[in-house]
Design a protein around this motif. Structure first.
Motif, PDB file in Angstrom:
ATOM      1  N   CYS A  77      37.793  49.312 144.235  1.00 25.87           N
ATOM      2  CA  CYS A  77      37.785  48.483 145.452  1.00 25.87           C
ATOM      3  C   CYS A  77      37.033  49.192 146.573  1.00 25.87           C
ATOM      4  O   CYS A  77      36.228  48.581 147.278  1.00 25.87           O
ATOM      5  CB  CYS A  77      39.209  48.186 145.915  1.00 25.87           C
ATOM      6  SG  CYS A  77      40.064  46.932 144.997  1.00 25.87           S
ATOM      7  N   THR A 101      37.731  42.151 149.414  1.00 24.43           N
ATOM      8  CA  THR A 101      37.795  43.515 148.889  1.00 24.43           C
ATOM      9  C   THR A 101      38.856  44.325 149.622  1.00 24.43           C
ATOM     10  O   THR A 101      39.591  45.101 149.003  1.00 24.43           O
ATOM     11  CB  THR A 101      36.417  44.193 149.002  1.00 24.43           C
ATOM     12  OG1 THR A 101      35.461  43.398 148.300  1.00 24.43           O
ATOM     13  CG2 THR A 101      36.442  45.581 148.414  1.00 24.43           C
ATOM     14  N   ASP A 123      42.220  43.193 148.381  1.00 27.27           N
ATOM     15  CA  ASP A 123      42.456  43.732 147.048  1.00 27.27           C
ATOM     16  C   ASP A 123      42.761  45.229 147.087  1.00 27.27           C
ATOM     17  O   ASP A 123      43.555  45.724 146.295  1.00 27.27           O
ATOM     18  CB  ASP A 123      41.258  43.469 146.137  1.00 27.27           C
ATOM     19  CG  ASP A 123      41.184  42.021 145.679  1.00 27.27           C
ATOM     20  OD1 ASP A 123      42.139  41.259 145.940  1.00 27.27           O
ATOM     21  OD2 ASP A 123      40.172  41.655 145.059  1.00 27.27           O
ATOM     22  N   HIS A 161      46.178  46.736 145.484  1.00 26.16           N
ATOM     23  CA  HIS A 161      45.710  47.284 144.214  1.00 26.16           C
ATOM     24  C   HIS A 161      46.842  47.530 143.222  1.00 26.16           C
ATOM     25  O   HIS A 161      46.669  47.343 142.031  1.00 26.16           O
ATOM     26  CB  HIS A 161      44.896  48.563 144.447  1.00 26.16           C
ATOM     27  CG  HIS A 161      45.704  49.740 144.865  1.00 26.16           C
ATOM     28  ND1 HIS A 161      46.111  49.936 146.167  1.00 26.16           N
ATOM     29  CD2 HIS A 161      46.180  50.778 144.153  1.00 26.16           C
ATOM     30  CE1 HIS A 161      46.794  51.047 146.230  1.00 26.16           C
ATOM     31  NE2 HIS A 161      46.859  51.589 145.026  1.00 26.16           N
TER      32      HIS A 161
END
Length: 116
Positions: free
Chosen positions: A53, A88, A91, A95
């Motif tokens: 990421c 992103t 995320d 994660h």
């Protein structure tokens, strides 16, 4: 093979450990060992997802989605710059959840391969 064999997996968290022990509760020691060997090869560490990421913030976005076998989202992230970087970042924050969802599917597929 004891009940703590799964704790040897790198980066495993308590929730995943308990879930794996419950999934393999009725397995024989041999089947549990075979399951662990298959699952180890398929499992993704949360730290790997986070690193990918973060690479997506400065490089090619969506690498982490390709690693998680989410090809469509990977292409979308790549073409839109990680959904204008916002996707992103979200995320990267989530994660652990992304890795847990993937690992849960990988564990169920590994159990299905054993026919148990």
């Amino acid at each position: 093979m004891n009940d703590y064999a799964f704790s040897s997996l790198p980066g495993i968290e308590q929730e995943e450990l308990l879930w794996l022990q419950e999934l393999t509760r009725n397995y024989s020691a041999e089947n549990r060992q075979r399951f662990l060997a298959i699952y180890q090869g398929r499992r993704k560490e949360p730290s790997l997802i986070l690193i990918c990421c973060l690479i997506g913030l400065v490089g090619a976005a969506g690498i982490h989605r390709f690693i998680l076998n989410q090809i469509g989202l990977g292409i979308l992230y790549f073409l839109t710059g990680g959904l204008c970087v916002v996707g992103t970042i979200v995320d990267a924050i989530n994660h652990r959840k992304l890795a847990w969802e993937y690992n849960k599917k990988a564990a169920l597929e590994s159990a299905a391969l054993l026919g148990l």
